[in-house]
Scaffold this active site. Structure first.
Site, mmCIF file in Angstrom:
data_model
loop_
_atom_site.group_PDB
_atom_site.id
_atom_site.type_symbol
_atom_site.label_atom_id
_atom_site.label_comp_id
_atom_site.label_asym_id
_atom_site.label_seq_id
_atom_site.Cartn_x
_atom_site.Cartn_y
_atom_site.Cartn_z
ATOM 1 C CB SER A 20 -0.838 0.068 1.284
ATOM 2 O OG SER A 20 -1.977 -0.690 1.174
ATOM 3 N NE ARG A 56 -2.334 4.907 0.634
ATOM 4 C CZ ARG A 56 -3.014 3.790 0.344
ATOM 5 N NH1 ARG A 56 -2.400 2.775 -0.251
ATOM 6 N NH2 ARG A 56 -4.295 3.690 0.637
ATOM 7 C CG ASP A 62 -5.890 -6.490 2.016
ATOM 8 O OD1 ASP A 62 -6.971 -6.626 1.412
ATOM 9 O OD2 ASP A 62 -5.150 -5.507 1.881
ATOM 10 N NE ARG A 70 -8.289 -11.705 -1.461
ATOM 11 C CZ ARG A 70 -7.492 -10.648 -1.379
ATOM 12 N NH1 ARG A 70 -7.666 -9.776 -0.410
ATOM 13 N NH2 ARG A 70 -6.513 -10.480 -2.246
#
Ligand code: S3P
Length: 431
Positions: free
Chosen positions: A22, A26, A319, A350
Site C-alpha cells: 500500500s 502511494r 486483507d 474472497r
C-alpha cells in the site's frame, strides 16, 4: 505453478516481511506528483507495485533504480504527460483506484486505464462518482468497470461521505482534493488505513482529521525528500498465522509496519489467544502524524479460541480476513466475521474462494452474505487448494498446508508474486 506444502515439523527463526504494498503504491504516485525528486528506500519490487512504476513513467515521471533506493522525478501536480497507449494497471486495484485522483486534475486531458482479467471484474464507479462531482469525467465500461477513461477538469472541493469504508476511494478523493479549489473532506463509515493522509502531511500538504472525517486543503506543490517503506503487515500476517498455528513455533518478524490502521489482525490474533509481542502503535487521535511506525514482533504458538469480528474492525484487517478464517479452523468454538461484503470485490470473491478453499481441506465453514462463520474442529486435514490467481489465496493455502495434518497442494502458487515474490524462500528457511 503448483506447489505442495507439507506439515511443518518445526518453524523457527527470523523473517523480514517484504516492503509494504500500500505504501509503495502511494510513494510512487505521490512521488510522481511532487515537484522535486523523491528518494524512496525499500520500495516493494513485486508485480503490483512495478505496475505503478510503469504507470507513473507513462505519465512523464522519471524513475531511477539505484542499488539501495529508487529516485522518482515527478512532473508536479498538474503536468502529467498524456500517454499514447492505455495505462496498464495489471492486477493492482490500489493503482486503479488511486491514480484517477491525480489524473482528474489534468484539465482537458484524457487517460484510459485497463488491467488484467481480475481487474476487469472490479468496480470503479466508487471513484467515478466523487470525481465527477469534483468536475472530472469518468467513462467506464457498462458504467462500472475497466477499461475506463478519466478526463481531467478544473476541480472544485467537495464534502463526500463514503458509502463503504475504503482507503482506496478515500485516497483517490484526497489526491484530487490537492488540486481542487478549497478544502475537500471525506467521511468514512469506519476508519480505514491512513497511509495517504500521513504521506501527504509528510509532503507538506495541510491534512486534518476529525474523527471519521479527513480534510485536505488544495496546494500548488508537494515536496517529499525521502521516504522509507516499512515491512508489510499484511504479508507479515502469513508468518504471524504460521507462528501461532504450527506447534512449538517461535518466530521473530523484523521491521514490520505497525500503523494502528493496519494492525487489526494482530489484535484479533491476540484476542484469540495467539502470542504476538511487540511495540504496536496506539489508536491515534485527530492529529495526522507524518510517520509510519515500525517494530519487531515476537510470535509463539498457543491454543486459540474463536472470536467475532464486526464491521468496525473489518477495514483494519481487510486483507487478513482469509487468515482469520484459517485460525478459526484451529480455534475452540466459533469464529465469525460480519460486515465484510467488500471481500467479494477483491482480487477474487474472497468470501466464496476462502470458504470453498478451506472446506476442501476439511474446514467446517459457511459463507454468509457479508462474511463467514467457522467452527473449529481441531485443525485441518489438508488436500488441494486453488489460488484463483489471487495472491492472498495462494499464500493462505501455503500456511494451511504447514499447519495441516496431511499437507496442501496449492494450484497457482505463482500468484504470490503480486505482493510477496520471496514468499517461498522465506518460508523454506523457517521450516
Ligand atoms: C488498500 C485498501 C484496501 C485493501 C487493498 C489495499 C489500499 O482496499 O483491500 O488491498 O492500499 O488503500 P479497499 O480500500 O477497497 O478496502
Amino acid at each position: 505453478m503448483n506447489v505442495r506444502f507439507d506439515p511443518a515439523a518445526r518453524l523457527r527463526g527470523e523473517i523480514v516481511p517484504p516492503p509494504d504494498k500500500s505504501i509503495s503504491h502511494r510513494a510512487a504516485i505521490v512521488g510522481a506528483m511532487c515537484s522535486e525528486p523523491v528518494r524512496i528506500h525499500n520500495y516493494l519490487d513485486a508485480a503490483d507495485t512495478n505496475s505503478t512504476l510503469d504507470a507513473v513513467r507513462a505519465l512523464g515521471a522519471l524513475v531511477e533504480a539505484r542499488p539501495d533506493e529508487l529516485v522518482i522525478r515527478g512532473t508536479g501536480l498538474r503536468e502529467a504527460r498524456t500517454p499514447e497507449a492505455p495505462i496498464d494497471v495489471g492486477n493492482a486495484g490500489t493503482l486503479m483506484r488511486l491514480l484517477p485522483g491525480w489524473l482528474a486534475a489534468q484539465a482537458g486531458h484524457s487517460f484510459t486505464l485497463d488491467g488484467d482479467e481480475s481487474i476487469r471484474r472490479r468496480p470503479v464507479d466508487r471513484v467515478a462518482e466523487p470525481l465527477e462531482r469534483m468536475g472530472a469525467r469518468v467513462q467506464a465500461t457498462n458504467g462500472r468497470y475497466p477499461p475506463f477513461t478519466v478526463t481531467g477538469g478544473r476541480l472544485r472541493a467537495i464534502a463526500y461521505e463514503l458509502p463503504v469504508a475504503s482507503a482506496q476511494v478515500k485516497s483517490c478523493v484526497l489526491l484530487a482534493g490537492l488540486a481542487a479549489e478549497g478544502a475537500t473532506t471525506v467521511g468514512e463509515p469506519s476508519i480505514s488505513r491512513d497511509h495517504t493522509e500521513r504521506m501527504l502531511a509528510a509532503a507538506g500538504a495541510t491534512v486534518h482529521r476529525n474523527g471519521r472525517h479527513v480534510t485536505v486543503v488544495n496546494t500548488d506543490e508537494l515536496v517529499l525528500e525521502r521516504l522509507t517503506v516499512p515491512g508489510d503487515p499484511s504479508s507479515a500476517a502469513f508468518a504471524l498465522a504460521a507462528g501461532v498455528l504450527v506447534p512449538g513455533a517461535r518466530l521473530l518478524v523484523r521491521g514490520c509496519g505497525v500503523n494502528w490502521t493496519r494492525t487489526g489482525f494482530v489484535r484479533i490474533l491476540q484476542r484469540m489467544g495467539g502470542i504476538v509481542i511487540g511495540d504496536l502503535e496506539e489508536e491515534p487521535g485527530d492529529e495526522v502524524t507524518p510517520h509510519e511506525p515500525v517494530t519487531d514482533l515476537d510470535v509463539a504458538a498457543g491454543p486459540l479460541v474463536g472470536t467475532v469480528v464486526e464491521a468496525d474492525e473489518v477495514p483494519l484487517a481487510i486483507d487478513e480476513l482469509p487468515l482469520v478464517a484459517l485460525l478459526g479452523c484451529f480455534a475452540e468454538g466459533e469464529t465469525i466475521v460480519r460486515g465484510a461484503g467488500e471481500l467479494r470485490l477483491k482480487e477474487s470473491d474472497r468470501i466464496a474462494t476462502v470458504v470453498e478453499g478451506l472446506r476442501g481441506l476439511g474446514a467446517r465453514i459457511e459463507a454468509t452474505e457479508d462474511g463467514f462463520a467457522v467452527t473449529g474442529n481441531g485443525g485441518l486435514r489438508g488436500g488441494v487448494m486453488l489460488s484463483h490467481g489471487d495472491h492472498r489465496l495462494a499464500m493462505l493455502g501455503a500456511i494451511a498446508g504447514l499447519a495441516s495434518r496431511e499437507g496442501v497442494e496449492v494450484i497457482g502458487m505463482d500468484a504470490a508474486g503480486v505482493s510477496y515474490p520471496r514468499f517461498m524462500d522465506d518460508f523454506a528457511r523457517l521450516v
